[in-house]
Design an enzyme around this catalytic site. Structure first.
Site, PDB file in Angstrom:
ATOM      1  N   HIS A   3     -44.740 -36.875  42.450  1.00  0.00           N
ATOM      2  CA  HIS A   3     -45.092 -38.225  42.803  1.00  0.00           C
ATOM      3  C   HIS A   3     -44.207 -38.481  44.113  1.00  0.00           C
ATOM      4  CE1 HIS A   3     -47.454 -38.139  39.121  1.00  0.00           C
ATOM      5  NE2 HIS A   3     -47.597 -39.451  39.274  1.00  0.00           N
ATOM      6  N   ASP A  22     -77.999 -31.265  49.915  1.00  0.00           N
ATOM      7  CA  ASP A  22     -77.411 -30.751  48.806  1.00  0.00           C
ATOM      8  C   ASP A  22     -75.926 -30.583  49.211  1.00  0.00           C
ATOM      9  OD1 ASP A  22     -79.971 -29.498  47.785  1.00  0.00           O
ATOM     10  OD2 ASP A  22     -79.918 -28.489  49.804  1.00  0.00           O
ATOM     11  N   HIS A  29     -81.175 -24.359  59.587  1.00  0.00           N
ATOM     12  CA  HIS A  29     -80.261 -25.330  59.204  1.00  0.00           C
ATOM     13  C   HIS A  29     -79.493 -25.781  60.313  1.00  0.00           C
ATOM     14  CE1 HIS A  29     -76.526 -27.702  57.715  1.00  0.00           C
ATOM     15  NE2 HIS A  29     -76.067 -26.874  58.560  1.00  0.00           N
ATOM     16  N   GLU A  62     -59.724 -42.312  44.397  1.00  0.00           N
ATOM     17  CA  GLU A  62     -59.023 -42.596  45.841  1.00  0.00           C
ATOM     18  C   GLU A  62     -59.931 -42.088  46.859  1.00  0.00           C
ATOM     19  OE1 GLU A  62     -57.500 -40.629  43.508  1.00  0.00           O
ATOM     20  OE2 GLU A  62     -55.994 -42.029  42.842  1.00  0.00           O
ATOM     21  N   HIS A 121     -78.961 -29.092  64.715  1.00  0.00           N
ATOM     22  CA  HIS A 121     -79.712 -29.081  63.415  1.00  0.00           C
ATOM     23  C   HIS A 121     -81.153 -29.229  63.210  1.00  0.00           C
ATOM     24  CE1 HIS A 121     -75.325 -28.970  62.803  1.00  0.00           C
ATOM     25  NE2 HIS A 121     -75.287 -28.376  61.839  1.00  0.00           N
ATOM     26  N   PHE A 161     -50.906 -40.300  46.770  1.00  0.00           N
ATOM     27  CA  PHE A 161     -52.154 -40.044  46.620  1.00  0.00           C
ATOM     28  C   PHE A 161     -53.192 -40.396  47.816  1.00  0.00           C
ATOM     29  CE2 PHE A 161     -50.776 -40.765  42.192  1.00  0.00           C
ATOM     30  CZ  PHE A 161     -50.605 -39.329  41.996  1.00  0.00           C
TER      31      PHE A 161
END
Ligand SMILES: Cc1ncc(C[n+]2csc(CCOP(=O)(O)OP(=O)(O)O)c2C)c(N)n1
Ligand SMILES: [Mg+2]
Length: 692
Positions: free
Chosen positions: A492, A173, A279, A431, A30, A456
């Protein structure tokens, strides 16, 4: 011919052309962003960064995080030109350069110190591994938190600026679009981390083209909303404006600072500037020639460092960094005389050593058929260890009361903006950022833990993966580890999470079976220097196993161990389990025993630790000629075939769970002693048939 440029411009163009040449030589990489941001990084490093290239691990150095990891050549060019020295894995500064010119010439090639994206622990001077966009930003928040905490803990009268480093992160960005940047910015703003400065490369280009395609945030307003100070630099080439912006950051004492820099990707490339083509692909030989002509550079030479460039960096960042570093170490000498205990802590923290007697208060749990949840046992052990290990700190993504990860002893305190010496962090329901923040904290060497429900862990996974890739000893405490969650239902109830965590190389997953296995698991975890660990814990109570009747929990350190031996001679069947299913196997074992069947129960809290044992031990625990095998785990059976073999049987989850009381779920999904007994009998029968 363009006019001869001043030394500043020459240095900047050296960064640019090294980046262009390296990407071209690799035929991948890049180039555009290093070309655009060379002046930004030049200004920061040469005039502001308190960093000594001779000692890139000096504890009070400013941190520089390249969150836009794809622009790695920008960082490698700086590491090379400023003469950063290599550091060994044992923290010794070596004589050689971290990034010699040869490494830049071999950018992206096997074993080069210049891999595609910056890798921590591979290239000295790289503060964190970046590439997955946004992670570096959240790392920088963790570094800033750890910096604030270290300052609160170690700075003392007469030494009130012993720890006062700043953290800079450079992003594009992409980082801004990733959700993790919002989580991290929100937390940083809330904590008023004035030691944190993000530089946003507002070039309005990403891979697919102009950001108009997908991004129209008013970033300044967004960050003002997060409680940041926001300033702008309208031209990335304007050294004065850049210096002013960094000055604004240094003078802002009450909140983090965002500097929005407008830049032109591939600055100076006549056909590729401001295009997404610059890029992620080499500019091409012809475009490189034209660009070099623009810069007033020799068009056909490659990897050129003009006279005076090394010297200029040496006299700038090099001299300033060395002076600051030497003065700092001189003060540490005095500090050690006045505050020997704190100095000892600081030394141990930085060498990832534990204090003497760190485990002296760790409890032992008495046999108890009712027992307690492993999360409760863990809370007790964590608190016992936390009292001794003063730099063990962490928290939860709003679930500390459930995960039992709050440090409750006197003096533990909370980490707040106006009280950064507390050791209980509140990550909020974030998280993803939590995991990356923990990585940042670990990079500044505090011992960091974070917690949530196991389900999670999916939200934290990118950061967990990077803990493993960076070999950071971050501790993850994930509770509510199975359908044992019961009434909360399938949203869950983790199913595939344990298997997916086990799939991460280098991550130690531990699912202890009772309170005493929790003790042993924490002991294992605390001794890890260069590996992250996940503790997988129950919400529901588990019996505390009778260690007089069965074997000691100390076997946890070997990953798997014989818990209950077959009554006489070689076992006919092996029952393997982790966590809550170990007690279930013990029940089945007793039933089998009463019926004259020789079973062995193997508790397997950590596959990774077990797989690292010598073959001899593994064969002793799981004798290869005993092929009648049953595994029991309230999770996806994925992976168990490795231990039960093709002919073995795995009792586990092949579907999502259901919302119901646990006692009903256990029946529905077959986690009963009767089912284990039946499977064991069937296994014995099948093995007998195979033999005859
Ligand atoms: C999480 C993540 N998603 C996708 C990518 C692939 N990727 C690398 S760079 C990039 C575009 C980044 O754009 P920007 O941050 O504006 O960088 P610039 O092109 O301006 O250097 C993408 C999508 C990645 N590295 N990380
Ligand atoms: Mg961009």
């Amino acid at each position: 011919m363009p006019p001869p440029s001043d030394i500043n411009t020459t240095c900047i163009n050296t960064i640019r052309t090294l980046s262009m040449d390296a990407v071209q030589a690799a035929n991948s990489g890049h180039p555009g962003t290093p070309m655009a941001l060379a002046p930004v990084v030049y200004c920061l490093w040469q005039h502001f960064l308190r960093f000594d290239p001779q000692d890139p691990i000096w504890p009070n150095r400013d941190r520089f995080v390249l969150s836009a990891g794809h622009a790695s050549m920008l960082l490698y060019s700086m590491l090379h030109l400023t003469g950063v020295k290599a550091v060994s894995k044992d923290y010794e500064t070596l004589g050689e350069l971290s990034v010699p010119l040869e490494a830049i010439k071999k950018f992206r090639q096997l074993d080069s110190r210049c891999p595609g994206h910056p890798e921590y622990r591979w290239t000295s001077g790289v503060e964190t591994t970046t590439g997955p966009l946004g992670q570096g930003l959240a790392n920088s928040v963790g570094m800033a938190i750890a910096g604030r905490w270290q300052a609160a803990h170690f700075n003392q009268p007469g030494f009130d600026d012993l720890i006062n480093f700043n953290v800079f992160a450079l992003c594009g960005d992409g980082c801004m679009m990733e959700g993790i940047s919002a989580e991290a910015a929100s937390l940083a703003g809330h904590l008023k981390l004035a030691n944190l400065c993000w530089i946003y490369d507002n070039n309005r280009i990403t891979i697919e083209g102009h950001t108009d395609l997908a991004f129209s945030d008013d970033v300044a307003t967004r960050f003002i909303g997060h409680g940041w100070n926001v300033t702008r630099v309208g031209d990335a080439n304007d050294q004065q404006m850049l210096a002013r912006a960094f000055g604004t950051f240094l003078n802002t004492r009450d909140r983090p600072t965002l500097i929005i820099v407008d830049s032109h990707i591939a600055y100076g490339a006549p056909n590729k500037q401001d295009t997404s083509a610059a890029h992620g692909e080499p500019l091409g030989e012809q475009e490189i020639r034209l660009t070099k002509r623009n810069y007033g550079w020799p068009e056909d030479d490659k990897f050129i460092v003009p006279n005076g460039v090394y010297e200029h960096f040496r006299d700038g960042i090099g001299k300033r960094g060395k002076d600051l570093r030497d003065a700092w170490f001189a003060r540490v000498k005095d500090y050690r005389g006045k505050y020997p205990e704190l100095a000892d802590q600081f030394y141990r923290l930085h060498h990832r050593q534990l204090p003497e007697g760190w485990d002296k208060d760790v409890p032992a749990f008495a046999t108890d058929p009712k027992g307690l949840a492993t999360r409760d046992a863990s809370g007790k052990v964590l608190n016992a260890i936390g009292k001794s290990v003063q730099w063990l700190m962490g928290g939860s993504a709003d679930l500390a009361p459930s995960c039992k990860t709050r440090l409750t002893f006197e003096g533990a305190g909370d980490f707040f903006a106006d009280h950064p010496g507390g050791r209980n962090l509140h990550f909020g329901i974030r998280e993803h950022a939590m995991a990356a923040v923990l990585n940042g904290m670990a990079l500044v060497k505090v011992r960091a833990f974070g917690s949530s429900f196991l389900i999670f862990s999916d939200y934290a996974r990118p950061g967990i993966r990077l803990s493993a890739l960076m070999e950071l000893p971050v501790i993850y405490v994930f509770t509510h580890d199975s359908i044992g969650v019961g009434e909360d239902g399938p949203t869950h109830q983790p199913i595939e999470q344990i298997a997916s965590l086990r799939a991460i190389p280098g991550l130690i997953v531990l699912r202890p079976a009772d309170a005493n296995e929790v003790v042993e698991a924490w002991k294992v975890v605390m001794k890890l220097h260069h590996a992250p660990a996940v503790l997988v814990l129950t919400r529901q109570a588990l019996p505390t196993i009778d260690r007089g009747k069965y074997f000691s929990a100390s076997g946890v350190a070997r990953g798997a161990y014989i818990l209950a031996e077959s009554p006489a001679g070689k076992p006919e069947v092996l029952l393997m389990a982790t966590g809550s299913e170990v007690a279930l196997c013990l029940d089945a074992y007793e039933q089998l025993k009463a019926n004259g069947i020789k079973a062995r129960v193997v508790s397997m809290p950590s596959w990774e630790l077990f797989d690292d044992q010598p073959q001899e031990y593994r064969d002793q625990v799981l004798p290869p000629d005993v092929t009648a095998r049953v595994s029991v785990e309230q999770a996806s059976t994925f992976g168990w075939a490795k231990y039960v073999g093709v002919a073995g049987h795995s009792i586990g989850m092949r579907s999502f769970g259901a919302s119901a009381p646990l006692k009903d779920l256990i029946k529905k999904f077959g986690f009963t002693p009767e089912h284990v007994v039946a499977a064991a009998r069937e296994q014995i029968e099948l093995a007998r048939r195979r033999r005859t």
